[in-house]
Design an enzyme around this catalytic site. Structure first.
Site, PDB file in Angstrom:
ATOM      1  N   CYS A 201      -1.576   1.804  -2.927  1.00 32.09           N
ATOM      2  CA  CYS A 201      -2.526   2.901  -2.680  1.00 32.09           C
ATOM      3  C   CYS A 201      -1.902   4.292  -2.642  1.00 32.09           C
ATOM      4  CB  CYS A 201      -3.251   2.716  -1.341  1.00 32.09           C
ATOM      5  SG  CYS A 201      -3.257   1.081  -0.661  1.00 32.09           S
TER       6      CYS A 201
ATOM      7  N   LYS B 240      -0.149   5.414  -5.914  1.00 27.86           N
ATOM      8  CA  LYS B 240      -1.250   5.453  -6.889  1.00 27.86           C
ATOM      9  C   LYS B 240      -2.048   6.729  -6.744  1.00 27.86           C
ATOM     10  CE  LYS B 240      -5.015   4.435  -5.777  1.00 27.86           C
ATOM     11  NZ  LYS B 240      -5.541   3.110  -5.573  1.00 27.86           N
TER      12      LYS B 240
ATOM     13  N   GLU C 200     -25.139  16.864  -1.685  1.00 28.46           N
ATOM     14  CA  GLU C 200     -26.506  17.170  -1.236  1.00 28.46           C
ATOM     15  C   GLU C 200     -27.547  16.333  -1.984  1.00 28.46           C
ATOM     16  OE1 GLU C 200     -28.246  21.063  -2.245  1.00 28.46           O
ATOM     17  OE2 GLU C 200     -26.548  21.373  -3.590  1.00 28.46           O
TER      18      GLU C 200
ATOM     19  N   HIS D 253     -25.561  23.120   0.670  1.00 30.55           N
ATOM     20  CA  HIS D 253     -25.776  23.660  -0.666  1.00 30.55           C
ATOM     21  C   HIS D 253     -24.768  24.747  -0.996  1.00 30.55           C
ATOM     22  CE1 HIS D 253     -28.084  24.508  -4.239  1.00 30.55           C
ATOM     23  NE2 HIS D 253     -28.042  25.791  -3.955  1.00 30.55           N
TER      24      HIS D 253
ATOM     25  N   TYR E 294      -9.790  -2.978 -10.317  1.00 30.98           N
ATOM     26  CA  TYR E 294      -9.309  -1.734  -9.714  1.00 30.98           C
ATOM     27  C   TYR E 294      -8.025  -1.228 -10.373  1.00 30.98           C
ATOM     28  CZ  TYR E 294     -12.023  -2.261  -5.282  1.00 30.98           C
ATOM     29  OH  TYR E 294     -12.992  -2.346  -4.333  1.00 30.98           O
TER      30      TYR E 294
ATOM     31  N   CYS F  17       0.818  -1.216   0.000  1.00 27.94           N
ATOM     32  CA  CYS F  17       0.000   0.000   0.000  1.00 27.94           C
ATOM     33  C   CYS F  17       0.847   1.260   0.000  1.00 27.94           C
ATOM     34  CB  CYS F  17      -0.960  -0.006   1.195  1.00 27.94           C
ATOM     35  SG  CYS F  17      -1.986   1.466   1.243  1.00 27.94           S
TER      36      CYS F  17
ATOM     37  N   GLU G 148      -7.658   2.073 -12.738  1.00 26.10           N
ATOM     38  CA  GLU G 148      -6.998   3.242 -12.137  1.00 26.10           C
ATOM     39  C   GLU G 148      -5.812   3.679 -12.991  1.00 26.10           C
ATOM     40  OE1 GLU G 148      -8.273   2.705  -7.456  1.00 26.10           O
ATOM     41  OE2 GLU G 148      -6.292   2.017  -8.049  1.00 26.10           O
TER      42      GLU G 148
END
Ligand code: NDP
Length: 462
Positions: free
Chosen positions: A49, A52, A448, A443, A181, A44, A185
């Site tokens: 991760c 990446k 939202e 908002h 994945y 990782c 990616e």
């Protein structure tokens, strides 16, 4: 504890699961040794991760420069320097590696930089100096390694995620195999950084097991970005030519390219580990078989993370490692054993646009529940109104039509990863659609929409 053992816990592998287990166990007062043969931090941090995400962020500037024009900017000519990115990434992961070492040291873990192999039920050999360490408990946390088809002619020409971060030159053209994945990616990263990208996938539609709207939305966005998909096909052979590589597919396509990246899944990293010497059994898929407490068939040997093939994600490995440390040594601190809960794990795919997902997909829910309500929206995010971008944000809420409980949420678009982390909390708490509706909107945001989707898009009954 008994002096018959040199350590209370020996951890093989200094990745996400291993370092967490070691640090927590040492904090509970255990004598802990951890062996890592490559770099502390594991896949990782070193070649997964973290780098990446840095490359994803680097790639997205390409869109930002373009988008800026719609907001009145006249950006100068932009150019990209791959070597600078690789260097900056390397500096950052070296810093992180140092932090991991410090964390282990601070907790009192003895880190040994060597390959370690099991020689007996309690014996571990440190390969660099041959020392045998007797451990009361052993934790195997050796992670996974990228698969390459062993029968593929020309396999020596391909790279995997292990090599892709440190390529000496930026590939002008890249062919990426896989539809999961990693393949998607990197397709996004290389395309936005300026490469010609082809994705070759063995099935008809990438991202198996993801919600259909996410799959379709991502592929549409990728095709708009110029990524080419070759579907229902795999490599037959890879050849080196004067001009680079040629990948020939089973259907006879010739794909000329500079690099071939294989991203066709990962396998547990157990080769030569000596699991047989301790009598540890494997699951049918080749991963180490463990129970809910990460215990193998040998009661004092545990395994966590990708080497067990449960849910192969970093945060899961971290939890599993922590749980093992608490189980074995937590009593000293009054900590009761606990088990990792694998339900409703939020996850993100760092494509551009991003996917964030938690809970059941629409298809999964329809199999498991009698009445399933779908709330779905697709809209242009506010930035696109001035930037002119064509990508739409897609959001879907999957609801149990009988109880109103939210079963799954799926988001495609900017910020999906950040949003889904937070959506994971109400899902774990058993939130209903009415709870979502009762929450005041922020908002103007994209998020939202999650609390303003009033009208049901579809109801499916069995
Ligand atoms: P995935 O399991 O995600 O995808 C593997 C892909 O390769 C699938 O599309 C699969 O096809 C295909 N494939 C498998 N075997 C073959 C074969 N023999 N020939 C051709 N294609 C094949 O694996 P990845 O390598 O992308 O990633 C490994 C794991 O790492 C992921 O499962 C994930 O857990 C983790 N990861 C998580 C990330 C994140 O959280 N953002 C990022 C990167 C990795 P099919 O669909 O038909 O099975």
């Amino acid at each position: 504890m008994s002096d018959a053992f040199d350590v209370d816990l020996f951890v093989i592998g200094g990745g996400s699961g291993g370092v967490r287990a070691a640090r927590i166990a040492a904090g509970h007062g255990a004598r802990v040794m951890l062996a890592e043969e490559f770099r502390l931090g594991g896949t990782c941090v070193i070649r997964g991760c973290v780098p990446k995400k840095l490359y994803v962020l680097a790639s997205r500037f390409a869109q930002d420069f373009e988008a800026a024009r719609g907001f009145g900017w006249k950006p100068g000519p932009a150019s990209f320097d791959w070597q600078r990115l690789v260097g900056a990434k390397e500096a950052e992961i070296t810093r992180l590696e140092g932090l991991y070492a410090k964390g282990q040291q601070g907790a009192g873990v003895e880190v040994v930089k060597t390959r370690a192999v099991i020689e007996g039920p309690h014996e571990i050999r440190l390969v660099n100096d041959g020392r045998i360490i007797r451990a009361r408990h052993i934790l195997v946390a050796t992670g996974g390694r990228p698969n390459i088809d062993p029968a593929l002619p020309g396999r020596e020409h391909v790279i995997t995620s292990n090599e892709v971060f440190d390529l000496e030159t930026f590939p002008r053209r890249i062919v990426i195999a896989g539809g999961g994945y990693i393949a998607l990616e990197f397709a996004g990263i290389f395309r936005l950084l300026g490469a010609e990208v082809t994705v070759i996938y063995r099935g008809a539609e990438v991202l198996k097991n993801f919600d259909q709207d996410m799959r379709e939305g991502l592929v549409a966005a990728y095709e708009r970005a110029g990524i080419r998909f070759v579907l229902n096909d795999v490599f037959a052979r890879i050849d080196r030519t004067e001009d680079g590589l040629v990948a020939t597919t089973r259907t006879g396509l010739r794909l000329e390219t500079d690099q071939v990246l294989m991203a066709i899944g990962r396998s547990p990293n157990i080769e030569g580990l000596g699991l047989d010497k301790a009598g540890i059994t494997l699951a049918p898929d080749g991963a180490i078989a463990v129970d809910a407490q990460s215990r193998t068939n040998i009661p004092h040997v545990f395994a966590v993370g990708d080497v067990t093939n449960r849910v192969t994600l970093t945060p899961v490995a971290i939890r599993e490692g922590h749980a093992v440390a608490d189980l074995l040594f937590g009593a000293a601190k009054g900590i009761a054993p606990w088990q990792v809960d694998y339900a409703n794990i939020p996850t993100a795919v760092f494509t551009t646009p991003e996917i964030g997902t938690v809970g059941l997909t629409e298809a999964e829910a329809r199999k498991a529940f009698a009445v399933v309500d779908i709330y779905r929206t697709s809209f242009r995010p506010i930035r696109a109104t001035l930037s002119g971008g064509e990508d739409r944000t897609v959001m879907k809420i999957v609801v149990d039509g009988e109880t109103d409980r939210v079963l799954g949420v799926h988001i495609l678009g900017e910020g999906a990863g950040e949003m889904i982390q937070l959506v994971g909390i109400p899902l774990r708490m058993g939130a209903t659609k009415a709870d979502f509706d009762a929450t005041m909107a922020v908002h103007p945001t994209s998020a939202e929409e999650l609390v303003t989707m009033r009208s049901r898009t579809a109801r499916h009954t069995r």
